[in-house]
Design an enzyme around this catalytic site. Structure first.
Site, PDB file in Angstrom:
ATOM      1  N   ASN A   1      -5.757   9.943   8.455  1.00 13.82           N
ATOM      2  CA  ASN A   1      -6.636   8.829   8.815  1.00 13.82           C
ATOM      3  C   ASN A   1      -8.125   9.718   8.948  1.00 13.82           C
ATOM      4  O   ASN A   1      -8.199  10.831   9.711  1.00 13.82           O
ATOM      5  CB  ASN A   1      -6.592   8.414  10.130  1.00 13.82           C
ATOM      6  CG  ASN A   1      -5.286   7.538  10.345  1.00 13.82           C
ATOM      7  OD1 ASN A   1      -4.262   7.968  10.026  1.00 13.82           O
ATOM      8  ND2 ASN A   1      -5.721   6.357  10.643  1.00 13.82           N
TER       9      ASN A   1
ATOM     10  N   ASN B   1     -13.710   0.220  14.071  1.00 11.19           N
ATOM     11  CA  ASN B   1     -13.704  -1.167  14.995  1.00 11.19           C
ATOM     12  C   ASN B   1     -14.274  -0.654  16.194  1.00 11.19           C
ATOM     13  O   ASN B   1     -15.166  -1.466  16.976  1.00 11.19           O
ATOM     14  CB  ASN B   1     -12.107  -1.651  15.159  1.00 11.19           C
ATOM     15  CG  ASN B   1     -11.813  -2.618  14.259  1.00 11.19           C
ATOM     16  OD1 ASN B   1     -12.581  -2.996  13.289  1.00 11.19           O
ATOM     17  ND2 ASN B   1     -10.748  -3.061  14.478  1.00 11.19           N
TER      18      ASN B   1
ATOM     19  N   THR C   1       0.131   7.064  18.305  1.00  8.90           N
ATOM     20  CA  THR C   1      -0.939   7.992  17.872  1.00  8.90           C
ATOM     21  C   THR C   1      -1.577   8.048  16.519  1.00  8.90           C
ATOM     22  O   THR C   1      -0.630   7.669  15.411  1.00  8.90           O
ATOM     23  CB  THR C   1      -0.362   9.354  18.158  1.00  8.90           C
ATOM     24  OG1 THR C   1       0.859   9.783  17.198  1.00  8.90           O
ATOM     25  CG2 THR C   1       0.208   9.462  19.480  1.00  8.90           C
TER      26      THR C   1
ATOM     27  N   TYR D   1       0.746  -1.306   0.082  1.00 10.03           N
ATOM     28  CA  TYR D   1      -0.120  -0.085   0.177  1.00 10.03           C
ATOM     29  C   TYR D   1       0.917   1.171  -0.015  1.00 10.03           C
ATOM     30  O   TYR D   1       0.822   2.069  -0.864  1.00 10.03           O
ATOM     31  CB  TYR D   1      -0.660  -0.061   1.103  1.00 10.03           C
ATOM     32  CG  TYR D   1      -1.971   1.114   1.302  1.00 10.03           C
ATOM     33  CD1 TYR D   1      -2.793   1.118   0.528  1.00 10.03           C
ATOM     34  CD2 TYR D   1      -1.736   2.185   2.309  1.00 10.03           C
ATOM     35  CE1 TYR D   1      -3.828   2.363   0.465  1.00 10.03           C
ATOM     36  CE2 TYR D   1      -2.454   3.148   2.267  1.00 10.03           C
ATOM     37  CZ  TYR D   1      -3.488   3.389   1.648  1.00 10.03           C
ATOM     38  OH  TYR D   1      -4.293   4.191   1.818  1.00 10.03           O
TER      39      TYR D   1
ATOM     40  N   ARG E   1     -10.404  -0.944  10.449  1.00  7.54           N
ATOM     41  CA  ARG E   1      -9.646   0.531  10.739  1.00  7.54           C
ATOM     42  C   ARG E   1     -10.233   0.687  11.959  1.00  7.54           C
ATOM     43  O   ARG E   1     -11.296   0.319  12.809  1.00  7.54           O
ATOM     44  CB  ARG E   1     -10.103   1.451   9.753  1.00  7.54           C
ATOM     45  CG  ARG E   1      -9.554   1.325   8.314  1.00  7.54           C
ATOM     46  CD  ARG E   1      -9.753   2.345   7.546  1.00  7.54           C
ATOM     47  NE  ARG E   1      -9.841   2.043   5.888  1.00  7.54           N
ATOM     48  CZ  ARG E   1      -9.913   2.529   4.866  1.00  7.54           C
ATOM     49  NH1 ARG E   1     -10.245   4.275   5.209  1.00  7.54           N
ATOM     50  NH2 ARG E   1      -9.674   2.241   3.762  1.00  7.54           N
TER      51      ARG E   1
HETATM   52  N1  LIG Z   1      -9.919   6.677   4.772  1.00  6.45           N
HETATM   53  C1  LIG Z   1      -8.737   6.986   5.062  1.00  6.45           C
HETATM   54  O1  LIG Z   1      -8.598   7.127   6.268  1.00  6.45           O
HETATM   55  C2  LIG Z   1      -7.616   7.204   4.098  1.00  6.45           C
HETATM   56  C3  LIG Z   1      -6.417   7.846   4.316  1.00  6.45           C
HETATM   57  C4  LIG Z   1      -5.537   7.762   3.384  1.00  6.45           C
HETATM   58  C5  LIG Z   1      -5.673   7.608   2.066  1.00  6.45           C
HETATM   59  N2  LIG Z   1      -6.905   7.313   1.796  1.00  6.45           N
HETATM   60  C6  LIG Z   1      -7.246   7.079   0.213  1.00  6.45           C
HETATM   61  O2  LIG Z   1      -8.380   7.505  -0.136  1.00  6.45           O
HETATM   62  C7  LIG Z   1      -9.210   6.715  -1.137  1.00  6.45           C
HETATM   63  C8  LIG Z   1     -10.722   6.599  -0.591  1.00  6.45           C
HETATM   64  O3  LIG Z   1     -10.341   5.814   0.478  1.00  6.45           O
HETATM   65  P1  LIG Z   1     -11.730   5.121   1.403  1.00  6.45           P
HETATM   66  O4  LIG Z   1     -11.457   5.338   2.783  1.00  6.45           O
HETATM   67  O5  LIG Z   1     -12.915   5.881   0.819  1.00  6.45           O
HETATM   68  O6  LIG Z   1     -11.852   3.615   0.987  1.00  6.45           O
HETATM   69  P2  LIG Z   1     -13.075   2.720   0.340  1.00  6.45           P
HETATM   70  O7  LIG Z   1     -12.427   1.313   0.227  1.00  6.45           O
HETATM   71  O8  LIG Z   1     -14.077   3.126   0.958  1.00  6.45           O
HETATM   72  O9  LIG Z   1     -12.953   3.333  -1.124  1.00  6.45           O
HETATM   73  C9  LIG Z   1     -12.244   2.873  -2.260  1.00  6.45           C
HETATM   74  C10 LIG Z   1     -13.332   2.641  -3.399  1.00  6.45           C
HETATM   75  O10 LIG Z   1     -12.414   2.330  -4.514  1.00  6.45           O
HETATM   76  C11 LIG Z   1     -13.057   1.258  -5.049  1.00  6.45           C
HETATM   77  N3  LIG Z   1     -12.116   0.399  -5.608  1.00  6.45           N
HETATM   78  C12 LIG Z   1     -11.098  -0.376  -5.318  1.00  6.45           C
HETATM   79  N4  LIG Z   1     -10.418  -1.012  -6.295  1.00  6.45           N
HETATM   80  C13 LIG Z   1     -10.814  -0.631  -7.328  1.00  6.45           C
HETATM   81  C14 LIG Z   1     -10.480  -0.871  -8.647  1.00  6.45           C
HETATM   82  N5  LIG Z   1      -9.545  -1.519  -9.118  1.00  6.45           N
HETATM   83  N6  LIG Z   1     -11.479  -0.240  -9.837  1.00  6.45           N
HETATM   84  C15 LIG Z   1     -12.272   0.411  -9.416  1.00  6.45           C
HETATM   85  N7  LIG Z   1     -12.800   0.813  -8.129  1.00  6.45           N
HETATM   86  C16 LIG Z   1     -11.913   0.323  -7.293  1.00  6.45           C
HETATM   87  C17 LIG Z   1     -13.846   0.410  -3.905  1.00  6.45           C
HETATM   88  O11 LIG Z   1     -14.827  -0.370  -4.509  1.00  6.45           O
HETATM   89  C18 LIG Z   1     -14.162   1.291  -3.269  1.00  6.45           C
HETATM   90  O12 LIG Z   1     -15.510   2.153  -3.775  1.00  6.45           O
HETATM   91  C19 LIG Z   1      -8.254   5.597  -1.213  1.00  6.45           C
HETATM   92  O13 LIG Z   1      -7.289   6.190  -2.432  1.00  6.45           O
HETATM   93  C20 LIG Z   1      -7.302   5.719   0.027  1.00  6.45           C
HETATM   94  O14 LIG Z   1      -5.944   5.133  -0.168  1.00  6.45           O
HETATM   95  C21 LIG Z   1      -8.178   7.075   2.711  1.00  6.45           C
HETATM   96  O1  LIG Z   2      -4.667   7.796   7.119  1.00  9.31           O
HETATM   97  C1  LIG Z   2      -3.763   6.957   6.486  1.00  9.31           C
HETATM   98  O2  LIG Z   2      -2.806   7.370   5.909  1.00  9.31           O
HETATM   99  C2  LIG Z   2      -4.107   5.496   6.330  1.00  9.31           C
HETATM  100  O3  LIG Z   2      -4.768   5.149   7.819  1.00  9.31           O
HETATM  101  C3  LIG Z   2      -4.986   3.582   7.770  1.00  9.31           C
HETATM  102  O4  LIG Z   2      -3.906   3.136   8.222  1.00  9.31           O
HETATM  103  P1  LIG Z   2      -3.478   3.052   9.786  1.00  9.31           P
HETATM  104  O5  LIG Z   2      -3.117   4.285  10.138  1.00  9.31           O
HETATM  105  O6  LIG Z   2      -2.685   2.001  10.242  1.00  9.31           O
HETATM  106  O7  LIG Z   2      -5.110   3.084  10.395  1.00  9.31           O
HETATM  107  P2  LIG Z   2      -5.860   1.797  11.393  1.00  9.31           P
HETATM  108  O8  LIG Z   2      -6.015   0.539  10.644  1.00  9.31           O
HETATM  109  O9  LIG Z   2      -7.041   2.500  11.483  1.00  9.31           O
HETATM  110  O10 LIG Z   2      -4.942   1.711  12.744  1.00  9.31           O
HETATM  111  C4  LIG Z   2      -4.664   2.871  13.449  1.00  9.31           C
HETATM  112  C5  LIG Z   2      -4.051   2.539  14.880  1.00  9.31           C
HETATM  113  O11 LIG Z   2      -5.078   1.814  15.443  1.00  9.31           O
HETATM  114  C6  LIG Z   2      -4.405   0.818  16.000  1.00  9.31           C
HETATM  115  N1  LIG Z   2      -5.752  -0.237  16.097  1.00  9.31           N
HETATM  116  C7  LIG Z   2      -6.412  -0.670  14.826  1.00  9.31           C
HETATM  117  C8  LIG Z   2      -7.551  -1.390  14.773  1.00  9.31           C
HETATM  118  C9  LIG Z   2      -7.859  -1.815  16.267  1.00  9.31           C
HETATM  119  O12 LIG Z   2      -8.876  -2.630  16.546  1.00  9.31           O
HETATM  120  N2  LIG Z   2      -7.296  -1.369  17.450  1.00  9.31           N
HETATM  121  C10 LIG Z   2      -6.080  -0.633  17.249  1.00  9.31           C
HETATM  122  O13 LIG Z   2      -5.500  -0.217  18.272  1.00  9.31           O
HETATM  123  C11 LIG Z   2      -3.512   0.250  14.624  1.00  9.31           C
HETATM  124  O14 LIG Z   2      -2.521  -0.447  15.764  1.00  9.31           O
HETATM  125  C12 LIG Z   2      -2.908   1.383  14.641  1.00  9.31           C
HETATM  126  O15 LIG Z   2      -2.009   2.102  15.444  1.00  9.31           O
HETATM  127  C13 LIG Z   2      -5.759   3.233   6.675  1.00  9.31           C
HETATM  128  O16 LIG Z   2      -5.830   1.840   6.814  1.00  9.31           O
HETATM  129  C14 LIG Z   2      -4.995   3.705   5.381  1.00  9.31           C
HETATM  130  O17 LIG Z   2      -5.851   3.156   4.268  1.00  9.31           O
HETATM  131  C15 LIG Z   2      -4.595   5.038   5.145  1.00  9.31           C
HETATM  132  O18 LIG Z   2      -3.880   5.078   3.998  1.00  9.31           O
END
Ligand SMILES: NC(=O)c1ccc[n+]([C@@H]2O[C@H](COP(=O)([O-])OP(=O)(O)OC[C@H]3O[C@@H](n4cnc5c(N)ncnc54)[C@H](O)[C@@H]3O)[C@@H](O)[C@H]2O)c1
Ligand SMILES: O=C(O)[C@H]1O[C@H](OP(=O)(O)OP(=O)(O)OC[C@H]2O[C@@H](n3ccc(=O)[nH]c3=O)[C@H](O)[C@@H]2O)[C@H](O)[C@@H](O)[C@@H]1O
Length: 332
Positions: A191, A207, A227, A162, A203
């Site tokens: 996040n 969760n 954090t 990723y 996430r």
């Molecule tokens: N949610 C976060 O905290 C977070 C943090 C950092 C970056 N991002 C980025 O933001 C974007 C959206 O994240 P999200 O949290 O809404 O996740 P999400 O999983 O809800 O959304 C991703 C969407 O992309 C679609 N998708 C996946 N693979 C695909 C493919 N090959 N072709 C077409 N569609 C596809 C999925 O069906 C889904 O609807 C992602 O690029 C993710 O990496 C999210």
């Molecule tokens: O914001 C981002 O850039 C990234 O954030 C997340 O990655 P991460 O920060 O690891 O997010 P979580 O999986 O939600 O974990 C956050 C923290 O919570 C902790 N955690 C997770 C799940 C749980 O049940 N309990 C718990 O303590 C993990 O150890 C970690 O330290 C997302 O999974 C990525 O898609 C995204 O790109």
């Protein structure tokens, strides 16, 4: 080694001037906007916001890998909206002015999907925004993270597909910008949480809220002192649109600088939703970043953007949505 020197994103030489034809589109009444991954969590909120503007036509391309049509049900059938089942690892040919490229599971899709969307942007002269991630900073050695920091990523670790995928996606964006004059925007998303998050994708905020509502222990992964900084989804969407509409390529951090340990987050959720629930320490996964907090000076200065919703105000909004979806009414 930590680097925080200068802004590496802007090369000394300016990129070639894009075709003057690109300006013609701004005189049209409608902006045609492609949102890849628009059926997902952030994407569907972005679509809601874009659809509020009557001059926008929105096309969503999604393969429903983690997203759902349900997130877009209010727009299906709307004359300014179109939903295409499409995997972005295959090329897509549509006439659009802007591309918000969100589609991405944690897999090589980052690279192939981004390459295809850059090809489309080049072909039709569209501006393209990539949703990158704070994960490009890896387990950061500087705190808070500013955009000029190059990051500390383990290239062969369990999360690296990723992280490195997004890093390559950023590289491709800048190569297309420099070589072909494509108008690019890169958001480094920190996040994000809010209604419509997948309930069981692991996430932390989703969760904890689901566990509290199901009366199951909140699983804090050890040591619990790590954090994160949590941004409410409506703030995120506003930031993404400001970045797309503005003149800066980025990368720009979009996130909320309020920083919490996972123990603090668990305590907040417990107090808000279920004061009787247990907090349990469980094993963590390797390479979990120990600290993460965005420096958002650039977003403040260049986009005039900053988040408005504090965690304590955002969590109850998410609780409402999770109660409905899990069928746990408030008086239980
Ligand atoms: N949610 C976060 O905290 C977070 C943090 C950092 C970056 N991002 C980025 O933001 C974007 C959206 O994240 P999200 O949290 O809404 O996740 P999400 O999983 O809800 O959304 C991703 C969407 O992309 C679609 N998708 C996946 N693979 C695909 C493919 N090959 N072709 C077409 N569609 C596809 C999925 O069906 C889904 O609807 C992602 O690029 C993710 O990496 C999210
Ligand atoms: O914001 C981002 O850039 C990234 O954030 C997340 O990655 P991460 O920060 O690891 O997010 P979580 O999986 O939600 O974990 C956050 C923290 O919570 C902790 N955690 C997770 C799940 C749980 O049940 N309990 C718990 O303590 C993990 O150890 C970690 O330290 C997302 O999974 C990525 O898609 C995204 O790109």
């Amino acid at each position: 080694m930590a680097q925080s020197n200068g802004d590496h994103s802007s090369a000394a030489k300016p990129p070639p001037t894009p075709s003057p034809l690109r300006f013609s589109k701004f005189f049209q009444s409608n902006m045609r906007i492609l949102v890849t991954g628009g059926a997902g969590f952030i994407g569907s909120h972005l679509v809601d916001k874009l659809m509020e503007n009557e001059k926008n036509e929105v096309i969503v391309a999604d393969n429903y890998f983690t997203g759902s049509k349900d997130n877009l049900k209010k727009w299906i059938g709307h004359p300014r909206f179109e939903l295409i089942r499409h995997d972005v690892t295959e090329p897509l040919l549509v006439e659009v002015d802007q591309i918000y490229h969100l589609a991405c599971p944690a897999s090589p899709t980052n690279v192939i999907g981004t390459l295809n969307m850059l090809g489309l942007a080049k072909r039709v002269g569209a501006r393209i925004l990539l949703t990158s991630t704070s994960e490009v900073y890896g387990d950061p050695l500087i705190h808070p993270q500013e955009e000029s920091y190059w990051g500390n990523v383990n290239p062969i670790g369990v999360r690296s597909c990723y992280d490195e995928g997004k890093r390559v996606a950023e590289t491709l964006m800048f190569d297309y910008h420099r070589q072909h004059g494509i108008e690019i925007r890169i958001a480094r998303i920190f996040n994000t949480y809010g209604p419509r998050m997948n309930i069981d994708d692991g996430r932390v905020v989703s969760n904890f809220i689901a566990q509290a509502l199901r009366n199951e222990p909140l699983t804090v992964q050890a040591p619990g002192t790590q954090t994160r900084s949590f941004c409410y989804v409506s703030d995120m969407v506003d930031g993404l649109i400001k970045l797309m509409e503005g003149e800066n390529t980025g990368p720009i951090n979009i996130g909320n600088p309020g920083e919490f340990t996972m123990i603090e987050l668990a305590e907040n959720v417990k107090e808000l939703i279920n004061p009787k629930v247990e907090i349990k320490m469980v094993e963590n996964t390797p390479d979990d970043p120990r600290q993460r907090k965005p420096d958002i000076s650039k977003a403040r200065e260049l986009l005039k953007w900053e988040p408005k919703i504090k965690l304590k105000d955002g969590l109850p909004l998410m609780e409402e949505d999770f109660r409905l979806r899990l069928g746990v009414p408030r008086n239980n």
